[in-house]
Design a protein around this motif. Sequence first.
Motif, PDB file in Angstrom:
ATOM      1  N   ILE A   1      -7.447   1.731  -6.284  1.00 37.06           N
ATOM      2  CA  ILE A   1      -7.492   2.978  -5.772  1.00 37.06           C
ATOM      3  C   ILE A   1      -8.591   3.336  -4.761  1.00 37.06           C
ATOM      4  O   ILE A   1      -9.726   3.273  -5.387  1.00 37.06           O
ATOM      5  CB  ILE A   1      -7.681   3.998  -7.009  1.00 37.06           C
ATOM      6  CG1 ILE A   1      -6.474   3.491  -8.309  1.00 37.06           C
ATOM      7  CG2 ILE A   1      -7.410   5.484  -6.646  1.00 37.06           C
ATOM      8  CD1 ILE A   1      -6.612   4.225  -9.307  1.00 37.06           C
ATOM      9  N   ARG A   2      -8.526   3.587  -3.626  1.00 34.78           N
ATOM     10  CA  ARG A   2      -9.530   3.836  -2.749  1.00 34.78           C
ATOM     11  C   ARG A   2      -9.982   5.320  -2.845  1.00 34.78           C
ATOM     12  O   ARG A   2      -8.750   6.111  -3.156  1.00 34.78           O
ATOM     13  CB  ARG A   2      -8.660   3.484  -1.283  1.00 34.78           C
ATOM     14  CG  ARG A   2      -9.694   3.747  -0.151  1.00 34.78           C
ATOM     15  CD  ARG A   2      -9.039   3.217   1.145  1.00 34.78           C
ATOM     16  NE  ARG A   2      -7.723   3.402   1.120  1.00 34.78           N
ATOM     17  CZ  ARG A   2      -7.318   4.434   1.798  1.00 34.78           C
ATOM     18  NH1 ARG A   2      -8.031   5.480   2.373  1.00 34.78           N
ATOM     19  NH2 ARG A   2      -5.776   4.393   1.756  1.00 34.78           N
ATOM     20  N   GLU A   3     -11.050   5.711  -2.849  1.00 35.84           N
ATOM     21  CA  GLU A   3     -11.658   6.931  -2.785  1.00 35.84           C
ATOM     22  C   GLU A   3     -11.201   7.929  -3.808  1.00 35.84           C
ATOM     23  O   GLU A   3     -10.566   8.777  -3.598  1.00 35.84           O
ATOM     24  CB  GLU A   3     -11.399   7.744  -1.441  1.00 35.84           C
ATOM     25  CG  GLU A   3     -12.159   6.828  -0.294  1.00 35.84           C
ATOM     26  CD  GLU A   3     -11.771   7.500   1.131  1.00 35.84           C
ATOM     27  OE1 GLU A   3     -12.142   6.923   2.346  1.00 35.84           O
ATOM     28  OE2 GLU A   3     -11.225   8.610   1.152  1.00 35.84           O
TER      29      GLU A   3
ATOM     30  N   GLY B   1      -0.539   5.019   0.443  1.00 36.93           N
ATOM     31  CA  GLY B   1      -1.499   6.061   0.517  1.00 36.93           C
ATOM     32  C   GLY B   1      -2.743   5.310  -0.117  1.00 36.93           C
ATOM     33  O   GLY B   1      -3.123   4.319   0.405  1.00 36.93           O
ATOM     34  N   ARG B   2      -3.520   6.067  -1.116  1.00 43.63           N
ATOM     35  CA  ARG B   2      -4.646   5.478  -1.461  1.00 43.63           C
ATOM     36  C   ARG B   2      -4.410   4.384  -2.543  1.00 43.63           C
ATOM     37  O   ARG B   2      -5.540   3.826  -3.137  1.00 43.63           O
ATOM     38  CB  ARG B   2      -5.586   6.504  -2.293  1.00 43.63           C
ATOM     39  CG  ARG B   2      -6.114   7.576  -0.811  1.00 43.63           C
ATOM     40  CD  ARG B   2      -6.830   8.710  -1.587  1.00 43.63           C
ATOM     41  NE  ARG B   2      -6.246   9.579  -2.862  1.00 43.63           N
ATOM     42  CZ  ARG B   2      -6.563   9.290  -3.962  1.00 43.63           C
ATOM     43  NH1 ARG B   2      -7.434   8.580  -4.348  1.00 43.63           N
ATOM     44  NH2 ARG B   2      -5.888  10.114  -4.944  1.00 43.63           N
TER      45      ARG B   2
ATOM     46  N   THR C   1      -3.149   0.579  -3.845  1.00 44.58           N
ATOM     47  CA  THR C   1      -2.838  -0.556  -3.124  1.00 44.58           C
ATOM     48  C   THR C   1      -2.614  -1.650  -4.495  1.00 44.58           C
ATOM     49  O   THR C   1      -3.407  -1.900  -5.249  1.00 44.58           O
ATOM     50  CB  THR C   1      -3.844  -1.389  -2.342  1.00 44.58           C
ATOM     51  OG1 THR C   1      -3.979  -0.507  -1.322  1.00 44.58           O
ATOM     52  CG2 THR C   1      -3.319  -2.591  -1.624  1.00 44.58           C
TER      53      THR C   1
ATOM     54  N   GLU D   1       0.733  -1.007   0.135  1.00 46.94           N
ATOM     55  CA  GLU D   1       0.027   0.050  -0.179  1.00 46.94           C
ATOM     56  C   GLU D   1       0.746   1.365   0.052  1.00 46.94           C
ATOM     57  O   GLU D   1       1.908   1.330   0.763  1.00 46.94           O
ATOM     58  CB  GLU D   1      -0.952   0.036   1.410  1.00 46.94           C
ATOM     59  CG  GLU D   1      -1.882   1.275   1.296  1.00 46.94           C
ATOM     60  CD  GLU D   1      -2.762   0.905   2.437  1.00 46.94           C
ATOM     61  OE1 GLU D   1      -3.324  -0.099   2.820  1.00 46.94           O
ATOM     62  OE2 GLU D   1      -2.935   2.179   3.077  1.00 46.94           O
TER      63      GLU D   1
ATOM     64  N   ASP E   1      -7.481  12.097 -10.130  1.00 49.40           N
ATOM     65  CA  ASP E   1      -6.716  10.742 -10.538  1.00 49.40           C
ATOM     66  C   ASP E   1      -7.127  10.004 -12.138  1.00 49.40           C
ATOM     67  O   ASP E   1      -6.779   9.069 -12.365  1.00 49.40           O
ATOM     68  CB  ASP E   1      -7.542   9.659  -9.503  1.00 49.40           C
ATOM     69  CG  ASP E   1      -7.141   9.959  -7.951  1.00 49.40           C
ATOM     70  OD1 ASP E   1      -7.879   9.528  -7.087  1.00 49.40           O
ATOM     71  OD2 ASP E   1      -5.809  10.166  -7.751  1.00 49.40           O
TER      72      ASP E   1
END
Lengths: 113, 111
Positions: B76-78, B59-60, B62, B57, B83
Amino acid sequence: GPKVLQIPSHQIIDMGQMVTLNCDPVSNHLYFYWYKQILGQQMEFLVNFYNGKVMEKSKLFKDQFSVERPDGSYFTLKIQPTALEDSAVYFCASSLGAGDTQYFGPGTRLLVL
Amino acid sequence: QQKVQQSPESLTVSEGAMASLNCTFSDGTSNNFRWYRQHSAKGLEVLVSIFSDGEKEEGRFTAHLNRANLHVSLHIREPQPSDSAVYLCAVRTGGNNKLTFGQGTVLSVIP
């Protein structure tokens, strides 16, 4: 993050002329690379360079291509003479060590007419 | 010869929803996997590097690597509209740090 600069950003030349693409790598990096991306295709490895020598080159690195980094200045890719199929975006990259992350420049868009 | 394939070719997600990108490679001796992204007319920005099976991971972002399945993914989280870019999978094989790239996934994040 670390910045790699490429000069020029765009170049238009006539077939058969010579062109030199310049790369200003990250200041303390020791390994240098060129990649080629034809429009709509994947980026492909051309060559890597360390300590004044080519370490590995691909089939795309034709005899008309050469690389050098004289006296720690720009890392250059020279094409002499150019051909129509050399039209592409050329990306330079550098890394500190042999297996370290490669940092890429924004590319030079070369158009051969 | 190493082949790297990415899927999907393009992906649209809503802001805040998870985005998942896939990459398969052909050479099981590959030893280093990186995800980059490219905003128009800019250089490639490295997001995450992974060397062994499992998860890494940053940051956002993983990355998941399953070497037996010749598969590496990026989650990609949130995600945010900023992005939106082309995401590139890069696989290293051998000792000269030569990278083989996929063709990219175009991610669009809509507000």
